[in-house]
Design a protein around this motif. Structure first.
Motif, PDB file in Angstrom:
ATOM      1  N   PHE A   1       0.445  -2.652   9.329  1.00  0.00           N
ATOM      2  CA  PHE A   1       1.561  -2.189  10.162  1.00  0.00           C
ATOM      3  C   PHE A   1       2.007  -0.856   9.570  1.00  0.00           C
ATOM      4  CE2 PHE A   1       4.590  -2.599  13.312  1.00  0.00           C
ATOM      5  CZ  PHE A   1       5.903  -2.669  12.866  1.00  0.00           C
TER       6      PHE A   1
ATOM      7  N   TYR B   1       4.568   5.082   5.905  1.00  0.00           N
ATOM      8  CA  TYR B   1       4.401   3.908   5.063  1.00  0.00           C
ATOM      9  C   TYR B   1       3.382   2.964   5.675  1.00  0.00           C
ATOM     10  CZ  TYR B   1       8.917   5.093   2.869  1.00  0.00           C
ATOM     11  OH  TYR B   1       9.954   5.703   2.218  1.00  0.00           O
TER      12      TYR B   1
ATOM     13  N   LEU C   1       4.516   2.383   9.457  1.00  0.00           N
ATOM     14  CA  LEU C   1       5.888   2.757   9.765  1.00  0.00           C
ATOM     15  C   LEU C   1       6.132   4.218   9.417  1.00  0.00           C
ATOM     16  CD1 LEU C   1       7.549  -0.439   8.366  1.00  0.00           C
ATOM     17  CD2 LEU C   1       7.836   0.372  10.706  1.00  0.00           C
TER      18      LEU C   1
ATOM     19  N   ARG D   1       0.921  -1.134  14.968  1.00  0.00           N
ATOM     20  CA  ARG D   1       0.038  -2.112  14.335  1.00  0.00           C
ATOM     21  C   ARG D   1      -1.398  -1.691  14.601  1.00  0.00           C
ATOM     22  NH1 ARG D   1       1.212  -6.444  11.802  1.00  0.00           N
ATOM     23  NH2 ARG D   1       3.317  -6.519  12.662  1.00  0.00           N
TER      24      ARG D   1
ATOM     25  N   SER E   1       4.004   2.539  -5.811  1.00  0.00           N
ATOM     26  CA  SER E   1       4.320   1.609  -6.883  1.00  0.00           C
ATOM     27  C   SER E   1       5.646   0.942  -6.565  1.00  0.00           C
ATOM     28  CB  SER E   1       4.421   2.324  -8.212  1.00  0.00           C
ATOM     29  OG  SER E   1       5.387   3.329  -8.163  1.00  0.00           O
ATOM     30  N   GLN E   2       5.722  -0.342  -6.785  1.00  0.00           N
ATOM     31  CA  GLN E   2       6.905  -1.107  -6.485  1.00  0.00           C
ATOM     32  C   GLN E   2       7.820  -1.098  -7.689  1.00  0.00           C
ATOM     33  OE1 GLN E   2       7.555  -2.223  -3.579  1.00  0.00           O
ATOM     34  NE2 GLN E   2       5.597  -2.094  -2.550  1.00  0.00           N
TER      35      GLN E   2
ATOM     36  N   LEU F   1      11.703   6.944  -1.838  1.00  0.00           N
ATOM     37  CA  LEU F   1      12.307   5.640  -2.110  1.00  0.00           C
ATOM     38  C   LEU F   1      11.241   4.704  -2.656  1.00  0.00           C
ATOM     39  CD1 LEU F   1      14.614   5.050   0.996  1.00  0.00           C
ATOM     40  CD2 LEU F   1      15.255   5.825  -1.294  1.00  0.00           C
TER      41      LEU F   1
ATOM     42  N   TRP G   1      10.275   0.821  -3.002  1.00  0.00           N
ATOM     43  CA  TRP G   1      10.620  -0.379  -2.247  1.00  0.00           C
ATOM     44  C   TRP G   1      10.268  -1.660  -2.973  1.00  0.00           C
ATOM     45  CZ3 TRP G   1      13.058   0.062   2.463  1.00  0.00           C
ATOM     46  CH2 TRP G   1      13.117   1.357   2.986  1.00  0.00           C
ATOM     47  N   GLY G   2      11.110  -2.664  -2.774  1.00  0.00           N
ATOM     48  CA  GLY G   2      10.798  -4.005  -3.237  1.00  0.00           C
ATOM     49  C   GLY G   2       9.955  -4.732  -2.203  1.00  0.00           C
ATOM     50  N   LEU G   3       9.598  -5.970  -2.531  1.00  0.00           N
ATOM     51  CA  LEU G   3       8.731  -6.762  -1.658  1.00  0.00           C
ATOM     52  C   LEU G   3       9.506  -7.539  -0.613  1.00  0.00           C
ATOM     53  CD1 LEU G   3       6.186  -8.079  -4.309  1.00  0.00           C
ATOM     54  CD2 LEU G   3       5.976  -6.113  -2.798  1.00  0.00           C
ATOM     55  N   GLY G   4      10.818  -7.598  -0.730  1.00  0.00           N
ATOM     56  CA  GLY G   4      11.644  -8.192   0.316  1.00  0.00           C
ATOM     57  C   GLY G   4      11.966  -9.656   0.114  1.00  0.00           C
TER      58      GLY G   4
ATOM     59  N   PHE H   1      15.126  -5.770   2.405  1.00  0.00           N
ATOM     60  CA  PHE H   1      14.464  -5.001   1.367  1.00  0.00           C
ATOM     61  C   PHE H   1      15.471  -4.137   0.618  1.00  0.00           C
ATOM     62  CE2 PHE H   1      10.026  -5.717   2.427  1.00  0.00           C
ATOM     63  CZ  PHE H   1      10.074  -6.094   3.752  1.00  0.00           C
TER      64      PHE H   1
ATOM     65  N   GLN I   1       4.449  -8.126   2.522  1.00  0.00           N
ATOM     66  CA  GLN I   1       4.573  -7.127   1.457  1.00  0.00           C
ATOM     67  C   GLN I   1       5.668  -6.127   1.762  1.00  0.00           C
ATOM     68  OE1 GLN I   1       2.525  -7.163  -1.403  1.00  0.00           O
ATOM     69  NE2 GLN I   1       2.053  -9.170  -0.552  1.00  0.00           N
ATOM     70  N   GLY I   2       6.011  -5.357   0.729  1.00  0.00           N
ATOM     71  CA  GLY I   2       6.939  -4.256   0.935  1.00  0.00           C
ATOM     72  C   GLY I   2       6.223  -3.047   1.490  1.00  0.00           C
ATOM     73  N   LEU I   3       6.912  -1.910   1.448  1.00  0.00           N
ATOM     74  CA  LEU I   3       6.361  -0.679   1.997  1.00  0.00           C
ATOM     75  C   LEU I   3       5.681   0.136   0.912  1.00  0.00           C
ATOM     76  CD1 LEU I   3       8.537  -1.599   4.074  1.00  0.00           C
ATOM     77  CD2 LEU I   3       8.881   0.810   4.580  1.00  0.00           C
ATOM     78  N   ARG I   4       4.517   0.689   1.255  1.00  0.00           N
ATOM     79  CA  ARG I   4       3.833   1.584   0.327  1.00  0.00           C
ATOM     80  C   ARG I   4       3.722   2.952   0.981  1.00  0.00           C
ATOM     81  NH1 ARG I   4      -1.628  -1.128  -1.505  1.00  0.00           N
ATOM     82  NH2 ARG I   4      -1.683  -1.847   0.660  1.00  0.00           N
ATOM     83  N   LEU I   5       4.068   3.981   0.229  1.00  0.00           N
ATOM     84  CA  LEU I   5       4.131   5.336   0.753  1.00  0.00           C
ATOM     85  C   LEU I   5       2.749   5.961   0.828  1.00  0.00           C
ATOM     86  CD1 LEU I   5       6.044   7.660   1.638  1.00  0.00           C
ATOM     87  CD2 LEU I   5       6.095   8.356  -0.771  1.00  0.00           C
TER      88      LEU I   5
ATOM     89  N   GLN J   1       2.554  -1.211   5.637  1.00  0.00           N
ATOM     90  CA  GLN J   1       3.091  -2.518   5.278  1.00  0.00           C
ATOM     91  C   GLN J   1       2.039  -3.579   5.586  1.00  0.00           C
ATOM     92  OE1 GLN J   1       6.523  -4.015   7.476  1.00  0.00           O
ATOM     93  NE2 GLN J   1       7.329  -4.955   5.624  1.00  0.00           N
TER      94      GLN J   1
END
Lengths: 112, 115
Positions: free
Chosen positions: B88, B35, B90, B111, A1-2, A100, A102-105, A88, B41-45, B37
């Motif tokens: 991608f 993560y 990470l 990737r 979740s962001q 952590l 994270w935001g979308l950057g 980010f 977009q941002g990172l999703r765990l 990506q």
């Protein structure tokens, strides 16, 4: 979740100008961190600011934190073409187990 | 990239195939993370591990599996149950401490593309 939301999503400036990026979040935090990502690469940690701090500096970087507004800003002064990257923010939430959020950057382009 | 290596840099998966992404760190960090990506977009765990022989699901664990048999290694398997694996990936690690100021160190990423 962001949780973090960076603003703007994209920013284009000329070399030598300052770049300011903002991050907003929703819940109480232990700390807020800023990371940089060059295209197709891993992220690199830039700076961490704790919830009881208001401002931090590292070289050309200046980070502020306003917990009452649940927001942070990253200022890059005298930008260089090499600063071109995505930035980010990430928050470690209070009581969290070190995950952590994270935001979308913000995608920053510094034109020579 | 801070003592964390990921391999391979590019990985191709066929339909119905399981693939494993490698992540190794020599930083003596206790905690490791995976993560995903997606573009823009941002990172999703996906998964994280705070100590050897223990790991927890993140926000998008479905279709993935991990193991943490050694402190320095945290491989991620993308199973055939993951229907949209192109992304991608990470890997990151952090020191396990009570100081509440931990930063994460990232590998260069893998990737994954579907054939």
């Amino acid at each position: 979740s962001q949780q973090g939301e960076e603003d703007p999503q994209a920013l284009s400036i000329q070399e030598g100008e300052n770049a300011t990026m903002n991050c907003s979040y929703k819940t109480s935090i232990n700390n807020l961190q800023w990371y940089r990502q060059n295209s197709g690469r891993g992220l690199v940690h830039l700076i961490l600011i704790r919830s009881n701090e208001r401002e931090k500096h590292s070289g050309r970087l200046r980070v502020t934190l306003d917990t009452s507004k649940k927001s942070s800003s990253l200022l890059i002064t005298a930008s260089r073409a090499a600063d071109t990257a995505s930035y980010f923010c990430a928050t470690e939430n209070a009581g969290n187990n070190r995950k952590l959020i994270w935001g979308l950057g913000t995608s920053l382009a510094v034109n020579p | 990239d801070g003592g964390i290596t990921q391999s391979p840099k590019y990985l191709f998966r066929k339909e119905g195939q399981n693939v494993t992404l490698s992540c190794e760190q020599n930083l003596n960090h206790d905690a490791m993370y995976w993560y995903r990506q997606d573009p823009g977009q941002g990172l999703r765990l996906i998964y994280y591990s705070q100590i050897v022989n223990d790991f927890q699901k993140g926000d998008i664990a479905e279709g993935y599996s991990v193991s943490r048999e050694k402190k320095e290694s945290f491989p991620l398997t993308v199973t055939s149950a993951q229907k949209n694996p192109t992304a991608f990936y990470l890997c990151a690690s952090s020191m396990h401490s009570d100081q509440r100021k931990e930063t994460q160190y990232f590998g260069p990423g893998t990737r994954l593309l579907v054939l």
